[in-house]
Design a protein around this motif. Structure first.
Motif, short mmCIF file in Angstrom:
data_model
loop_
_atom_site.label_atom_id
_atom_site.label_comp_id
_atom_site.label_asym_id
_atom_site.label_seq_id
_atom_site.Cartn_x
_atom_site.Cartn_y
_atom_site.Cartn_z
N ARG A 123 0.85 -1.19 0.00
CA ARG A 123 0.00 0.00 0.00
C ARG A 123 0.89 1.23 0.00
NH1 ARG A 123 -3.01 -3.43 -0.82
NH2 ARG A 123 -5.11 -3.80 -0.06
N GLU A 124 0.42 2.28 -0.68
CA GLU A 124 1.12 3.57 -0.66
C GLU A 124 0.31 4.56 0.15
OE1 GLU A 124 2.43 5.04 -4.44
OE2 GLU A 124 3.50 3.17 -4.90
N PHE A 125 1.02 5.43 0.86
CA PHE A 125 0.41 6.46 1.68
C PHE A 125 1.03 7.80 1.33
CE2 PHE A 125 0.33 2.48 4.00
CZ PHE A 125 -0.98 2.40 4.42
N ASN A 126 0.23 8.86 1.37
CA ASN A 126 0.71 10.20 1.05
C ASN A 126 1.17 10.93 2.30
OD1 ASN A 126 0.23 10.01 -1.76
ND2 ASN A 126 -1.95 10.32 -1.37
N VAL A 127 1.86 10.21 3.17
CA VAL A 127 2.44 10.79 4.39
C VAL A 127 3.80 10.15 4.62
CG1 VAL A 127 0.20 11.27 5.50
CG2 VAL A 127 1.32 9.06 5.88
N LYS A 128 4.58 10.76 5.48
CA LYS A 128 5.88 10.19 5.82
C LYS A 128 5.70 8.86 6.54
CE LYS A 128 8.94 14.07 5.80
NZ LYS A 128 9.60 13.61 4.59
N LEU A 159 8.37 -0.36 5.89
CA LEU A 159 8.01 0.94 5.33
C LEU A 159 9.21 1.54 4.60
CD1 LEU A 159 6.12 2.13 8.49
CD2 LEU A 159 5.05 1.57 6.31
N GLN A 160 8.97 1.89 3.34
CA GLN A 160 10.00 2.52 2.50
C GLN A 160 9.57 3.94 2.16
OE1 GLN A 160 12.87 0.99 1.47
NE2 GLN A 160 12.29 -0.84 2.60
N GLU A 161 10.51 4.87 2.25
CA GLU A 161 10.20 6.23 1.82
C GLU A 161 10.11 6.27 0.31
OE1 GLU A 161 12.25 9.64 3.35
OE2 GLU A 161 12.62 8.62 5.26
#
Length: 165
Positions: free
Chosen positions: A13-18, A102-104
């Protein structure tokens, strides 16, 4: 003694937060009670001791019944990785292992979720019975996590979860 079979579920999943925000949502009890195996309106218990060897517990009340999920932290590497056990004692004494990495990204972060699912085989099961049980457990887990991850995304990106069940 029953044989135990395993199947691995991997979801991204991708998230638009750090990634720190997503990492926190996995460990902060105030955030956990809004999405992790429960919803704020149905949550009865959220306990968490986020350290290696520490335990977590969620009790959710749905349709007149309590559902309890418990586990122990195996690895915590902020803000990159969390590994823990997962068990629902009312259904099975088997523990699954869950790893969240979690990857940036350029924008936000990507979460890779891995669950090693264990299924106990009945004595007279055929190979097709085992495959059927593994498939149903995998698909059911994936379905449940899809809903949870929608709530997680909404929580970390907007601060609240609108889904009520």
């Amino acid at each position: 003694m029953n044989n135990i079979s395993t199947r691995t579920l991997i979801m991204k999943r991708e998230f638009n937060v750090k990634r720190e925000r997503v990492f926190d949502a996995w460990l902060n009890p105030e955030m956990m009670r809004k999405w992790f195996f429960t919803l704020e309106g149905t949550n009865k218990v959220t306990r968490n001791n986020p350290q290696v060897g520490g335990t977590w517990e969620i009790v959710d009340h749905r349709e007149g019944q309590d559902y309890r999920a418990i586990g122990e932290y195996l690895e915590i590497d902020p803000p990159k990785k969390i590994a823990f056990t997962f068990k629902m004692p009312q259904f099975s004494e088997l523990e699954d292992t869950i790893t969240v990495e979690l990857q940036e990204l350029q924008q936000g972060c990507e979460m890779t979720f891995t669950q090693v699912i264990h299924v106990s085989q009945e004595e007279n099961w055929t190979e097709s019975d085992v495959e059927k049980a593994l498939g149903e457990t995998h698909d059911g887990s994936e379905h449940g996590w899809n809903y949870m991850f929608m709530g997680l995304k909404e929580l970390v990106e907007t601060g609240k979860v609108s889904y009520t069940g």
